[in-house]
Write an enzyme that holds these catalytic residues in place. Sequence first.
Site, PDB file in Angstrom:
ATOM      1  N   CYS A   2      63.761  64.010  -8.515  1.00  0.00           N
ATOM      2  CA  CYS A   2      62.937  63.925  -9.732  1.00  0.00           C
ATOM      3  C   CYS A   2      61.982  62.730  -9.678  1.00  0.00           C
ATOM      4  O   CYS A   2      62.250  61.736  -9.000  1.00  0.00           O
ATOM      5  CB  CYS A   2      63.830  63.755 -10.941  1.00  0.00           C
ATOM      6  N   LYS A 605      62.296  64.015  -0.677  1.00  0.00           N
ATOM      7  CA  LYS A 605      61.997  62.880   0.201  1.00  0.00           C
ATOM      8  C   LYS A 605      63.107  61.846   0.169  1.00  0.00           C
ATOM      9  O   LYS A 605      63.528  61.349   1.192  1.00  0.00           O
ATOM     10  CB  LYS A 605      60.656  62.249  -0.203  1.00  0.00           C
TER      11      LYS A 605
HETATM   12  C1  AGP Z   1      64.348  63.153   7.386  1.00  0.00           C
HETATM   13  O1  AGP Z   1      63.296  63.945   7.789  1.00  0.00           O
HETATM   14  C2  AGP Z   1      64.995  63.618   6.178  1.00  0.00           C
HETATM   15  N1  AGP Z   1      64.051  63.918   5.177  1.00  0.00           N
HETATM   16  C3  AGP Z   1      66.287  62.967   5.739  1.00  0.00           C
HETATM   17  O2  AGP Z   1      67.231  63.281   6.702  1.00  0.00           O
HETATM   18  C4  AGP Z   1      66.301  61.435   5.511  1.00  0.00           C
HETATM   19  O3  AGP Z   1      66.158  60.768   6.715  1.00  0.00           O
HETATM   20  C5  AGP Z   1      67.620  61.047   4.823  1.00  0.00           C
HETATM   21  O4  AGP Z   1      67.688  61.687   3.575  1.00  0.00           O
HETATM   22  C6  AGP Z   1      67.798  59.560   4.658  1.00  0.00           C
HETATM   23  O5  AGP Z   1      66.799  59.001   3.884  1.00  0.00           O
HETATM   24  P1  AGP Z   1      66.568  57.431   3.828  1.00  0.00           P
HETATM   25  O6  AGP Z   1      66.181  56.993   5.189  1.00  0.00           O
HETATM   26  O7  AGP Z   1      65.481  57.253   2.816  1.00  0.00           O
HETATM   27  O8  AGP Z   1      67.868  56.823   3.393  1.00  0.00           O
END
Ligand code: AGP
Length: 610
Positions: A2, A605
Amino acid sequence: MCGIVGAVSQRDVEGILLEGLRRLEYRGYDSAGLATLNGEGNIHRAREVGKVAALADALAAQPSPGTIGIAHTRWATHGEPSQSNAHPHMSGERLAIVHNGIIENYQELRDQLRAEGYQFTSQTDTEVVAHLIEKFYRTEQDLFKAVTAAIGQLRGAYALAVLHADEPDRLVVCREGSPLVIGVGIGENFIASDQLALLPVTDRFMVLEEGDIADIRRDQISILDRNGEPAERDVNRFEHGQDAADKGEYRHFMLKEIHEQPAVIKTTMEGRLTDSHVLEQALGTEAGKLLEDVRHVQIIACGTSYHAGMVARYWIEELAGVPCSVEVASEFRYRKHVIQKDTLFLCISQSGETADTLAALRQAKKSGFRAALAVCNVPGSSLVRESDLVIMTHAGPEIGVASTKAFTTQLTALLIFTLALARHNGLTEEKEVEIVQALRQVPGQVAEVLALDADIQQLSEAFVDKNHSLFLGRGSQYPVALEGALRLKEISYIHAEAYPAGELKHGPLALVDSEMPVVTVAPNNDLVEKLKSNLEEVRARGGELFVFADREANVKTEDGIHVMQIPPVHPITAPIVYTVPLQLLSYHVAVLKGTDVDQPRNLAKSVTVE
Ligand code: AGP
């Protein structure tokens, strides 16, 4: 996940809120909404399922003028994506609220409020909060006091922004477990879950601390901390420039971010390396003393960041000789573990707001680790503020959901950290000089790989009609293979699995046939001959191989093997460079398949809820 935007101004805020929502689209969402207080003192609300563009169309048909308002992109947790579940939620006609996070005791509060006569029109936990604040407003007659009283009854994680028609000059906002920033303007102020949402209107930001509650007016911001004491929060300038959130000449953010890598990897190194050595002090004044004491490293992260941690383990054990364990945060936080003396807790996160990583950090801080070090890309994020020591990756905002420059800058930062640690653990000066010099060449080598773009695009055509794929790597290239597979599945929706090549004949070889492309990364290291035998095993079963190999590794294109030559790279820095062709491959496959490259289905994201 969100997104929240809000504004208190003298000018009409509808356009500011909509633009803010557009800039939050990259985070992933399924519906969007907005509420403003109009000149007659009434709240006008619009909500639509689907993209922000649908909300903009609805507002074009029926505008929502007003100088104060809140807006939201929702990623469903309680209840399906629908108009009635979209935010803002209202209690009666006078109070509107937007919320990020999850209220854990919402069912119990909902039952209680229903018994008191409140009607619910959605399945969300947020509507419970709206009614709860309204209930307290009846007695308090002050929005700030009503919000304070209501959050005293909430369990869970939240960032809230609340608007009341009877108090037309203020927004009340608070945070506990979900990020919220205040954008400071001149004669106007803003709030958002992410600074990027507000860049068109301000570049000055205040980050709220956990437990803060703030009263936002046009010309004044007052904050109380979790103990009810007045609090001052620093105002910092956004350091990445206004075009950070624009695609520029590129078709997708992902492609732009892939191409930014030579520059941002250089930025990660800036001030931390001389031509031949690591500048340990650049990791923090306490770094030297801390690294001297460290006897073990425990790495925690999720997704791509976890893969960066896996590469770092190879480096830490090889160069520093310090034992290192790596675990995904969602597992680590729910199991009992034995903590060895003088263990450094190292968490890696692009966003610094990933719920599982933060929970693991908070648990670690109570469990007897020597110290907590964060490798992170977002200044002011929860992870950065709660760790003892921080290495910022300085990649700049990463908008594409699929991680690219965040990963390669994490690797760069982790290698610098490893060298600093290794120096306290017997790394020879000669070796340090060799690796620092190799690291300094990485931006140029990445640029050389980017020049292979057209060839990789051609290669990608072989994947478009495939449903499955296999990625192989050996040693520190195994996590690179994992990352390549994650990238492909995330944005092209092709099933992709990664294996250490030596595991092939222990099972996955059964899957290999002409319909299963096998992607392999083959730098010229001491495992390359073994890797070549693994490739023969695939070829003998009719598998089609796509090999990214060092020019000098002597792997040749022939029947069943497509070889893309990569410039010679030092074995230690090879994981950084070999990641890049796999990013380009998955990008081009996704473009050919016509998927939503920057906002793949079902993904967000930053995963700020469990
Ligand atoms: C990567 O392409 C992903 N979107 C996902 O695996 C991401 O790396 C994961 O959610 C961890 O996020 P962060 O590095 O912001 O903690």
